[in-house]
Design an enzyme around this catalytic site. Structure first.
Site, PDB file in Angstrom:
ATOM      1  N   HIS A 102      39.815  36.673  32.404  1.00 15.12           N
ATOM      2  CA  HIS A 102      41.219  36.250  32.421  1.00 15.12           C
ATOM      3  C   HIS A 102      41.568  35.456  31.170  1.00 15.12           C
ATOM      4  CE1 HIS A 102      45.074  34.981  34.077  1.00 15.12           C
ATOM      5  NE2 HIS A 102      44.765  33.744  33.762  1.00 15.12           N
ATOM      6  N   HIS A 105      31.894  58.594  38.580  1.00 14.97           N
ATOM      7  CA  HIS A 105      32.468  57.649  39.549  1.00 14.97           C
ATOM      8  C   HIS A 105      33.091  56.471  38.790  1.00 14.97           C
ATOM      9  CE1 HIS A 105      29.190  59.139  42.570  1.00 14.97           C
ATOM     10  NE2 HIS A 105      30.121  60.049  42.309  1.00 14.97           N
ATOM     11  N   CYS A 140      47.399  39.831  31.804  1.00 16.34           N
ATOM     12  CA  CYS A 140      47.387  38.414  31.417  1.00 16.34           C
ATOM     13  C   CYS A 140      47.257  38.230  29.905  1.00 16.34           C
ATOM     14  CB  CYS A 140      46.286  37.662  32.153  1.00 16.34           C
ATOM     15  SG  CYS A 140      44.614  38.302  31.863  1.00 16.34           S
ATOM     16  N   ASP A 167      46.761  38.934  36.612  1.00 16.28           N
ATOM     17  CA  ASP A 167      46.994  40.360  36.826  1.00 16.28           C
ATOM     18  C   ASP A 167      46.366  41.125  35.662  1.00 16.28           C
ATOM     19  OD1 ASP A 167      48.687  39.934  34.695  1.00 16.28           O
ATOM     20  OD2 ASP A 167      50.515  39.985  35.903  1.00 16.28           O
TER      21      ASP A 167
END
EC number: 3.4.19.12
Length: 304
Positions: free
Chosen positions: A223, A298, A116, A113
């Protein structure tokens, strides 16, 4: 009242209702209540590196045993006390004997997530306590530290204003990185080593600060997971806090990262194929996405 944790291979529990005047017998009763290990079979260790406590005097107080609030007690079942006798060792047994497996560094996977990094750091510094709810508290802690020192944490360091950063890091959809690792290294007074599986490089935060403790994370490009030392004895809980003189832990962490690299278990964020969800423009890598965001405003990108 003492604030104590009891750590076993099954996890970590709080030991409640004890003071520095409580006896060893009372401590063993509390441990038995949360672990199911009866007093006579308990082996209790404390400190760093962990040292076994002498539990022979059941009336000795915790103060006499130098147990203090904040300590984590590592508890194992002493299986040697279960054996009434040890059979003699035959020559055949000696010939067939194999050396026991060695302790090794392994990855402890946490959810992929946005938090982490925080979950992983909390896990290792707290001695193997897994608590996903810690992320919000750690984000707030970082924001408070940054807000309290605006000269050190300026626009040039943060990439945004101090106020903007503090609002940004509190959001649950933002990722932590080098800045946050550096802050937490100082807060926890320990060296945090991040092993990169793409480059097989170790980034050491707090290396020159004279800390005596070290924790390890592994990073695959997007991660983080915590690393821990697993022992051959299944009753021995994993170790997550190491001495900064423990070079073997670093060597094994590098070997683990190199193995992941060979299996291509990493994400090259500079080669991501992305698409701007606002204008549908194709982009490659996080740098291109960052430049596009600055030019157009953006900020919503999807992986192709």
């Amino acid at each position: 009242m003492l604030r104590l944790r009891c750590k076993t291979r099954e996890g970590t529990q709080l030991l409640q209702g004890l003071t520095d005047r409580s006896s060893i017998r009372e401590l063993q009763e509390r441990i038995a209540g949360v672990t199911g290990i009866s007093g006579p079979l308990q082996r209790v260790m404390v400190g760093f590196p962990p040292l076994s406590l002498d539990l022979s005097d059941e009336e000795a107080t915790l103060k006499n045993m130098s147990i203090k609030s904040g300590d984590t007690l590592i508890v194992e079942e002493d299986k040697s006390k279960l054996r009434s006798a040890t059979p003699p060792v035959s020559k055949t047994d000696i010939g067939n004997w194999n050396a026991p497996a060695q302790p090794t560094i392994v990855r402890r996977v946490v959810p992929a997530d946005n938090s982490c990094l925080f979950t992983s750091i909390y896990y290792v510094v707290e001695g193997g306590v897994y608590d996903p709810a810690c992320a919000l508290e750690m984000r707030s802690l970082i924001a408070e530290i940054v807000a309290s020192d605006q000269s050190a944490y300026c626009d040039a360091v943060l990439g945004k204003s101090n106020e903007e950063y503090c609002s940004w890091i509190r959001r649950e959809d933002t990722w932590g990185g080098a800045i946050e690792v550096s802050i937490l290294s100082k807060f926890y007074q320990c060296e945090i080593c991040v092993v990169d599986t793409q480059t097989v490089r170790i980034d050491r935060f707090g290396e020159d600060s004279g800390y005596t403790k070290r924790v390890l994370l592994i990073y695959d490009g997007i991660h983080y997971d915590p690393l821990q030392r697993q022992f051959p004895d299944p009753d021995m809980p994993p170790m997550t806090v190491f001495s900064t003189t423990d070079d073997e832990a670093l060597v094994q962490a590098m070997e683990l990262a190199d193995d992941a690299r060979k299996k291509r278990q990493f994400t090259d964020v500079n080669q991501f194929a992305l698409r701007c969800m606002a204008c549908q423009k194709g982009l490659t890598g996080q740098s291109a996405a960052r430049d596009h965001a600055k030019e157009t405003g953006h900020t919503n990108f999807g992986e192709v």
